[in-house]
Scaffold this motif. Structure first.
Motif, PDB file in Angstrom:
ATOM      1  N   ASP A  67       0.783  -1.144   0.120  1.00 40.88           N
ATOM      2  CA  ASP A  67       0.046  -0.076  -0.009  1.00 40.88           C
ATOM      3  C   ASP A  67       0.978   1.238   0.240  1.00 40.88           C
ATOM      4  N   GLN A  68       1.870   1.084   0.856  1.00 40.84           N
ATOM      5  CA  GLN A  68       3.058   2.233   0.664  1.00 40.84           C
ATOM      6  C   GLN A  68       4.148   2.273  -0.296  1.00 40.84           C
ATOM      7  N   LYS A  69       4.075   1.226  -1.151  1.00 40.27           N
ATOM      8  CA  LYS A  69       5.115   0.950  -2.021  1.00 40.27           C
ATOM      9  C   LYS A  69       6.485   1.253  -1.449  1.00 40.27           C
ATOM     10  N   THR A  70       6.736   0.306  -0.419  1.00 37.46           N
ATOM     11  CA  THR A  70       7.779   0.587   0.615  1.00 37.46           C
ATOM     12  C   THR A  70       8.505  -0.993   0.893  1.00 37.46           C
ATOM     13  N   VAL A  71       9.758  -0.894   0.608  1.00 35.50           N
ATOM     14  CA  VAL A  71      10.502  -2.105   1.116  1.00 35.50           C
ATOM     15  C   VAL A  71      11.287  -1.448   2.514  1.00 35.50           C
ATOM     16  N   TYR A  72      11.242  -2.697   3.344  1.00 35.28           N
ATOM     17  CA  TYR A  72      12.258  -2.293   4.542  1.00 35.28           C
ATOM     18  C   TYR A  72      13.184  -3.609   4.649  1.00 35.28           C
ATOM     19  N   MET A  73      14.287  -2.984   5.414  1.00 35.70           N
ATOM     20  CA  MET A  73      15.252  -4.326   5.887  1.00 35.70           C
ATOM     21  C   MET A  73      15.631  -3.911   7.439  1.00 35.70           C
ATOM     22  N   GLN A  74      15.342  -4.804   8.259  1.00 41.01           N
ATOM     23  CA  GLN A  74      15.598  -4.610   9.626  1.00 41.01           C
ATOM     24  C   GLN A  74      17.126  -5.319   9.597  1.00 41.01           C
ATOM     25  N   MET A  75      17.851  -4.657  10.390  1.00 41.68           N
ATOM     26  CA  MET A  75      19.525  -4.999  10.460  1.00 41.68           C
ATOM     27  C   MET A  75      19.694  -5.138  11.891  1.00 41.68           C
ATOM     28  N   ASN A  76      20.063  -6.234  12.325  1.00 38.54           N
ATOM     29  CA  ASN A  76      20.441  -6.600  13.705  1.00 38.54           C
ATOM     30  C   ASN A  76      21.849  -7.162  13.700  1.00 38.54           C
ATOM     31  N   ASN A  77      22.307  -7.074  15.007  1.00 42.81           N
ATOM     32  CA  ASN A  77      23.776  -7.483  15.141  1.00 42.81           C
ATOM     33  C   ASN A  77      24.814  -7.469  14.206  1.00 42.81           C
ATOM     34  N   LEU A  78      24.564  -6.073  13.644  1.00 47.40           N
ATOM     35  CA  LEU A  78      25.534  -5.684  12.512  1.00 47.40           C
ATOM     36  C   LEU A  78      27.179  -5.897  12.935  1.00 47.40           C
ATOM     37  N   LYS A  79      27.778  -6.076  11.799  1.00 48.82           N
ATOM     38  CA  LYS A  79      29.119  -6.407  11.960  1.00 48.82           C
ATOM     39  C   LYS A  79      29.936  -5.433  10.894  1.00 48.82           C
ATOM     40  N   ALA A  80      31.221  -5.319  11.394  1.00 52.06           N
ATOM     41  CA  ALA A  80      32.147  -4.381  10.428  1.00 52.06           C
ATOM     42  C   ALA A  80      31.875  -4.816   8.861  1.00 52.06           C
ATOM     43  N   GLU A  81      31.830  -6.028   8.654  1.00 54.63           N
ATOM     44  CA  GLU A  81      31.957  -6.492   7.072  1.00 54.63           C
ATOM     45  C   GLU A  81      30.492  -6.023   6.638  1.00 54.63           C
ATOM     46  N   ASP A  82      29.466  -5.450   7.283  1.00 58.04           N
ATOM     47  CA  ASP A  82      28.302  -4.999   6.551  1.00 58.04           C
ATOM     48  C   ASP A  82      28.407  -3.582   6.221  1.00 58.04           C
ATOM     49  N   THR A  83      29.347  -3.060   6.433  1.00 56.62           N
ATOM     50  CA  THR A  83      29.755  -1.649   5.886  1.00 56.62           C
ATOM     51  C   THR A  83      29.736  -1.554   4.306  1.00 56.62           C
ATOM     52  N   ALA A  84      28.548  -0.819   3.996  1.00 57.27           N
ATOM     53  CA  ALA A  84      28.645  -0.774   2.324  1.00 57.27           C
ATOM     54  C   ALA A  84      27.751   0.319   2.169  1.00 57.27           C
ATOM     55  N   VAL A  85      27.400   0.698   0.977  1.00 51.47           N
ATOM     56  CA  VAL A  85      26.401   1.611   0.378  1.00 51.47           C
ATOM     57  C   VAL A  85      25.162   0.552  -0.002  1.00 51.47           C
ATOM     58  N   TYR A  86      23.929   0.696   0.642  1.00 49.51           N
ATOM     59  CA  TYR A  86      22.871  -0.259   0.410  1.00 49.51           C
ATOM     60  C   TYR A  86      21.991   0.552  -0.702  1.00 49.51           C
ATOM     61  N   TYR A  87      21.684  -0.320  -1.706  1.00 51.70           N
ATOM     62  CA  TYR A  87      20.739   0.034  -2.680  1.00 51.70           C
ATOM     63  C   TYR A  87      19.495  -0.753  -2.727  1.00 51.70           C
ATOM     64  N   CYS A  88      18.256  -0.167  -2.735  1.00 49.25           N
ATOM     65  CA  CYS A  88      17.005  -0.811  -3.020  1.00 49.25           C
ATOM     66  C   CYS A  88      16.726  -1.074  -4.583  1.00 49.25           C
ATOM     67  N   ASN A  89      15.959  -1.950  -4.900  1.00 49.25           N
ATOM     68  CA  ASN A  89      15.653  -2.349  -6.157  1.00 49.25           C
ATOM     69  C   ASN A  89      14.217  -2.798  -6.348  1.00 49.25           C
ATOM     70  N   MET A  90      13.341  -2.297  -7.322  1.00 52.64           N
ATOM     71  CA  MET A  90      12.129  -2.646  -7.347  1.00 52.64           C
ATOM     72  C   MET A  90      11.915  -3.128  -8.848  1.00 52.64           C
ATOM     73  N   GLU A  91      11.022  -4.258  -9.199  1.00 57.03           N
ATOM     74  CA  GLU A  91      10.659  -4.618 -10.386  1.00 57.03           C
ATOM     75  C   GLU A  91       9.588  -3.853 -10.502  1.00 57.03           C
ATOM     76  N   VAL A  92       9.420  -2.809 -11.360  1.00 54.31           N
ATOM     77  CA  VAL A  92       8.166  -2.030 -11.748  1.00 54.31           C
ATOM     78  C   VAL A  92       7.542  -2.220 -12.953  1.00 54.31           C
ATOM     79  N   LEU A  93       6.165  -2.534 -12.905  1.00 58.60           N
ATOM     80  CA  LEU A  93       5.416  -2.758 -14.227  1.00 58.60           C
ATOM     81  C   LEU A  93       4.815  -1.228 -14.557  1.00 58.60           C
ATOM     82  N   LEU A  94       5.453  -1.318 -15.862  1.00 56.88           N
ATOM     83  CA  LEU A  94       4.812   0.227 -16.317  1.00 56.88           C
ATOM     84  C   LEU A  94       3.989  -0.134 -17.496  1.00 56.88           C
TER      85      LEU A  94
END
Length: 119
Positions: free
Chosen positions: A74-101
């Motif tokens: 309904d909100q056209k939104t995706v979430y990601m809850q990230m717990n117990n983060l580690k140094a190796e999780d350091t990065a730029v995070y990108y979201c992607n959606m397959e959009v029907l136009l």
């Protein structure tokens, strides 16, 4: 045209948590798969987690049990809850959606949000 904007990145200590969100703006018929990818310096962009329109999820082995992906159609939104983060999780995070136009599915990317895990 649909645009994606990510929120929620930042600096967190090892063991901490962050919640990323990505909202789509604009008009589209439907959104199929949604997902999160990440790219660390010197590395290629890699899949973190995906979720289908039916709610089936898939995630990289390195984040299983720590990261949870979810969506709100309904909100056209995706979430990601990230717990117990580690140094190796350091990065730029990108979201992607397959959009029907119309009758064509367009893979659509956000601009990315930086996640830094450091003490």
């Amino acid at each position: 045209q649909v645009q994606l904007v990510e929120f929620g990145g930042g600096l967190v200590q090892p063991g901490g948590s962050l919640r990323l969100s990505c909202a789509a703006s604009g008009t589209c018929k439907s959104i199929y798969d949604m997902g999160w990818y990440r790219q660390a310096p010197g590395n290629e962009r890699a899949l973190v987690a995906t979720i289908t329109s039916g709610g089936r999820t898939n995630s990289a082995e390195s984040v299983k049990g720590r990261f949870t992906i979810s969506r709100d159609d309904d909100q056209k939104t995706v979430y990601m809850q990230m717990n117990n983060l580690k140094a190796e999780d350091t990065a730029v995070y990108y979201c992607n959606m397959e959009v029907l136009l119309g009758v064509i599915v367009h893979p659509t990317w956000g601009r990315g949000t930086q996640v830094t895990v450091s003490s």
